[in-house]
Motif scaffolding. Structure first.
Motif, PDB file in Angstrom:
ATOM      1  N   ALA A  18      -1.459 -12.403  -5.046  1.00 52.30           N
ATOM      2  CA  ALA A  18      -1.350 -11.564  -7.150  1.00 52.30           C
ATOM      3  C   ALA A  18      -0.124 -10.922  -6.549  1.00 52.30           C
ATOM      4  O   ALA A  18       0.860 -10.215  -7.946  1.00 52.30           O
ATOM      5  N   GLY A  19       0.457 -11.597  -6.206  1.00 53.84           N
ATOM      6  CA  GLY A  19       2.433 -11.770  -6.966  1.00 53.84           C
ATOM      7  C   GLY A  19       3.286  -9.954  -6.351  1.00 53.84           C
ATOM      8  O   GLY A  19       3.646 -10.298  -7.093  1.00 53.84           O
ATOM      9  N   ILE A  20       2.789  -9.465  -5.015  1.00 55.55           N
ATOM     10  CA  ILE A  20       3.427  -9.117  -4.736  1.00 55.55           C
ATOM     11  C   ILE A  20       4.896  -9.379  -4.120  1.00 55.55           C
ATOM     12  O   ILE A  20       5.036 -10.157  -3.386  1.00 55.55           O
ATOM     13  N   PRO A  21       5.844  -8.357  -4.883  1.00 49.71           N
ATOM     14  CA  PRO A  21       7.273  -8.502  -4.870  1.00 49.71           C
ATOM     15  C   PRO A  21       7.711  -8.977  -3.258  1.00 49.71           C
ATOM     16  O   PRO A  21       7.225  -7.811  -2.649  1.00 49.71           O
ATOM     17  N   LEU A  22       8.614  -9.325  -2.584  1.00 51.23           N
ATOM     18  CA  LEU A  22       9.454  -9.812  -1.225  1.00 51.23           C
ATOM     19  C   LEU A  22       9.719  -7.607  -0.758  1.00 51.23           C
ATOM     20  O   LEU A  22       9.423  -7.395   0.009  1.00 51.23           O
ATOM     21  N   THR A  23      10.422  -7.115  -2.078  1.00 55.80           N
ATOM     22  CA  THR A  23      11.170  -5.621  -2.205  1.00 55.80           C
ATOM     23  C   THR A  23       9.910  -4.947  -0.918  1.00 55.80           C
ATOM     24  O   THR A  23      10.438  -3.920  -1.191  1.00 55.80           O
ATOM     25  N   ALA A  24       8.502  -5.541  -1.571  1.00 53.71           N
ATOM     26  CA  ALA A  24       7.657  -4.274  -0.970  1.00 53.71           C
ATOM     27  C   ALA A  24       7.805  -3.708   0.458  1.00 53.71           C
ATOM     28  O   ALA A  24       7.743  -2.794   1.344  1.00 53.71           O
ATOM     29  N   VAL A  25       8.319  -5.345   1.016  1.00 57.11           N
ATOM     30  CA  VAL A  25       8.247  -5.158   2.933  1.00 57.11           C
ATOM     31  C   VAL A  25       9.027  -3.705   3.154  1.00 57.11           C
ATOM     32  O   VAL A  25       9.005  -3.450   3.931  1.00 57.11           O
ATOM     33  N   ALA A  26      10.543  -3.777   2.517  1.00 52.74           N
ATOM     34  CA  ALA A  26      11.333  -2.831   2.131  1.00 52.74           C
ATOM     35  C   ALA A  26      11.182  -1.114   2.562  1.00 52.74           C
ATOM     36  O   ALA A  26      11.495   0.005   2.941  1.00 52.74           O
ATOM     37  N   ALA A  27       9.174  -1.361   2.329  1.00 52.62           N
ATOM     38  CA  ALA A  27       8.856   0.366   2.466  1.00 52.62           C
ATOM     39  C   ALA A  27       8.765   0.911   3.491  1.00 52.62           C
ATOM     40  O   ALA A  27       8.696   1.885   4.045  1.00 52.62           O
ATOM     41  N   ILE A  28       8.275  -0.359   3.741  1.00 55.49           N
ATOM     42  CA  ILE A  28       8.028  -0.117   5.371  1.00 55.49           C
ATOM     43  C   ILE A  28       9.375   0.527   6.481  1.00 55.49           C
ATOM     44  O   ILE A  28       8.650   1.973   7.459  1.00 55.49           O
ATOM     45  N   THR A  29      10.703   0.483   6.409  1.00 63.64           N
ATOM     46  CA  THR A  29      11.953   1.121   6.629  1.00 63.64           C
ATOM     47  C   THR A  29      12.155   1.806   6.154  1.00 63.64           C
ATOM     48  O   THR A  29      12.220   3.165   6.535  1.00 63.64           O
ATOM     49  N   LYS A  30      11.780   2.585   4.858  1.00 64.97           N
ATOM     50  CA  LYS A  30      12.431   2.956   3.489  1.00 64.97           C
ATOM     51  C   LYS A  30      11.509   4.340   4.195  1.00 64.97           C
ATOM     52  O   LYS A  30      11.518   5.358   4.561  1.00 64.97           O
ATOM     53  N   GLU A  31       9.638   4.756   4.094  1.00 68.64           N
ATOM     54  CA  GLU A  31       9.156   4.908   3.912  1.00 68.64           C
ATOM     55  C   GLU A  31       9.207   5.648   5.829  1.00 68.64           C
ATOM     56  O   GLU A  31       9.292   7.115   6.246  1.00 68.64           O
ATOM     57  N   ARG A  32       9.237   4.670   6.558  1.00 71.78           N
ATOM     58  CA  ARG A  32       9.344   5.670   8.007  1.00 71.78           C
ATOM     59  C   ARG A  32      10.077   6.189   8.181  1.00 71.78           C
ATOM     60  O   ARG A  32      10.461   7.230   9.932  1.00 71.78           O
ATOM     61  N   LYS A  47       0.376  -1.204   0.215  1.00 70.05           N
ATOM     62  CA  LYS A  47      -0.116  -0.103   0.688  1.00 70.05           C
ATOM     63  C   LYS A  47       0.946   0.969  -0.175  1.00 70.05           C
ATOM     64  O   LYS A  47       0.213   1.950  -0.563  1.00 70.05           O
ATOM     65  N   LEU A  48       1.961   1.464   0.424  1.00 70.92           N
ATOM     66  CA  LEU A  48       2.882   2.151   0.971  1.00 70.92           C
ATOM     67  C   LEU A  48       2.919   2.501  -1.043  1.00 70.92           C
ATOM     68  O   LEU A  48       3.407   3.664  -1.205  1.00 70.92           O
ATOM     69  N   VAL A  49       3.583   1.957  -1.210  1.00 69.72           N
ATOM     70  CA  VAL A  49       5.093   1.921  -2.631  1.00 69.72           C
ATOM     71  C   VAL A  49       3.746   2.371  -3.313  1.00 69.72           C
ATOM     72  O   VAL A  49       4.186   3.197  -3.903  1.00 69.72           O
TER      73      VAL A  49
END
Length: 249
Positions: A225-239, A181-183
């Motif tokens: 939906a095949g969401i890539p694992l890289t989406a997890v990185a958005a948590i730390t990046k956006e915070r 959602k953040l990405v």
């Protein structure tokens, strides 16, 4: 096709649950997991028994309603498919199939295989939206976005919110869901104005309700939906970005 089913039965949130054994002698390989449950329930109704409760809606793989555990795996044995698209072709004659609700501390059982996934809704309520002035539609080229960003945003917007990622994670984390959602909203022009506030609120909610990321990638393995694992990185990046930018961003 003969199958032995162990189906979860639980009268309510505070009731003690148990597995109920059901033998099916005429299952068809083309049936989905949900159609198999329909078949069982039809027989139960004819016999005057209470059918099993489970959630479903579109049965086209786009609504995310049909989450359940199949032999301890969210949705079923096939990777990146929702339960409504999982066919009995993946099983052999005489197999035992265990069906139960999505397992997570954040998902209390309502009845049988129906769980309360409103914890995901609360994450969205914190910032999974954009605030815009309503009015006439803008010209198509008034909000510029390059093709690469548009495609990446759409790929992450494909998340259907089924909650399988949480059930797959041994820590019950919702980082793949929240990161997607953040990405999506970060790459969308209308979502950038509230980027910092959104990150702080959504991350605070997800970390206060769900567990920490396990870092193993079980979530991406089951995501329909095949969401890539890289989406997890958005948590730390956006915070982190929000922390440096300050509260006004």
């Amino acid at each position: 096709m003969k199958l032995h089913l162990e189906i979860w039965r639980q009268a309510g949130p505070n009731a003690e649950g148990h597995f109920e054994s059901v033998d099916v002698d005429d299952a068809a390989e083309q049936m989905s997991i949900l159609e198999l449950l329909d078949h069982v329930n039809n027989q139960y109704v004819e016999d005057g028994k209470e059918p099993f409760a489970f959630a479903s809606d579109c049965r086209e793989g786009i609504c995310g309603t049909c989450g359940l555990m199949v032999n301890d795996r969210p949705h079923g044995p096939d990777k990146n498919k929702p339960a409504c698209q999982q066919r009995l072709l993946s099983f052999n004659d005489g197999d035992t199939i265990k069906l139960e609700p999505l397992r997570s501390a954040a998902y209390p059982v309502i009845k049988d295989m129906v769980v309360d996934r409103s914890a995901l809704d609360r994450v969205m309520e914190k910032g999974g939206f954009v605030s815009v002035m309503a009015g006439t539609a803008p010209d198509a080229d008034s909000l510029l976005v390059n093709h690469s960003d548009a495609e990446k945003a759409l790929d992450h917007a494909a998340c259907i919110g089924c909650g399988a990622c949480v059930a797959a994670c041994p820590n019950g984390a919702a980082h793949l869901f929240t990161g997607a959602k953040l990405v999506h909203l970060t790459l969308s022009p209308l979502g950038r104005e509230e980027r910092g506030k959104r990150a702080r609120k959504m991350v605070d909610e997800v970390e206060g309700t769900f567990g920490p990321c396990s870092l193993y990638g079980e979530c991406a393995d089951v995501c329909p939906a095949g969401i890539p694992l890289t989406a997890v990185a958005a948590i730390t990046k956006e915070r982190t970005r929000a922390a440096f930018r300050g509260k006004d961003d």
